[in-house]
Design a protein around this motif. Sequence first.
Motif, short mmCIF file in Angstrom:
data_model
loop_
_atom_site.label_atom_id
_atom_site.label_comp_id
_atom_site.label_asym_id
_atom_site.label_seq_id
_atom_site.Cartn_x
_atom_site.Cartn_y
_atom_site.Cartn_z
N GLY A 96 20.52 16.11 66.51
CA GLY A 96 19.68 16.97 65.86
C GLY A 96 18.63 15.92 64.84
N VAL A 97 19.10 14.77 64.02
CA VAL A 97 18.83 14.35 63.65
C VAL A 97 17.21 12.76 64.03
N ARG A 100 12.61 10.91 64.83
CA ARG A 100 12.56 9.98 65.73
C ARG A 100 10.79 8.66 65.79
N ALA A 101 10.19 10.68 65.75
CA ALA A 101 8.63 9.79 65.22
C ALA A 101 8.34 9.35 63.57
N PRO A 154 8.73 1.98 65.08
CA PRO A 154 9.21 1.30 65.76
C PRO A 154 10.89 1.44 66.14
N TRP A 155 11.63 0.86 64.66
CA TRP A 155 12.61 1.70 65.07
C TRP A 155 13.33 2.55 65.92
N PRO A 188 8.28 9.84 74.34
CA PRO A 188 7.93 11.35 74.74
C PRO A 188 6.79 10.82 74.66
N LEU A 189 5.96 11.38 76.22
CA LEU A 189 4.42 10.75 75.59
C LEU A 189 3.73 11.66 74.96
N GLY A 190 2.77 11.86 73.84
CA GLY A 190 1.66 13.01 73.04
C GLY A 190 1.75 12.09 71.73
N THR A 191 1.61 12.56 71.23
CA THR A 191 1.21 12.78 69.64
C THR A 191 2.49 13.12 68.47
N PRO A 192 3.20 13.19 67.76
CA PRO A 192 3.80 13.04 67.55
C PRO A 192 3.57 14.07 66.56
#
Length: 101
Positions: A76-77, A82-83, A87-88, A97-101
């Motif tokens: 869940g976290v 992630r975005a 970089p981490w 994943p592709l696309g914008t966050p």
Amino acid sequence: MNLERVSNEDKLELCRKYYLGGFALLPFLWLVNVVWFFREAFVAPPYGEQPLIRRYVRRSALGLGLWGLGLGAWVGVFQTQRARWGPWGDFLAFTLPLGTP
């Protein structure tokens, strides 16, 4: 393996090995322990080693549940944050994943 053909001492030793093996970051062994020894721990007629087998089965179930909750919390976290990690977060991701966050 048919547990009916195994002595009670060997059942206890096998149950103990699966329980301890779960601590080596192998929670699948706890699942196997719970499923495989549940009948021996809670349904079978009483015998000398049964209280210890019951203890290992209960603790395996508890460990499996806590491990599952921890994994679910991490998923869940990670999915929601992630975005933000930049970089981490990308480094921790197996696929990006592709696309914008």
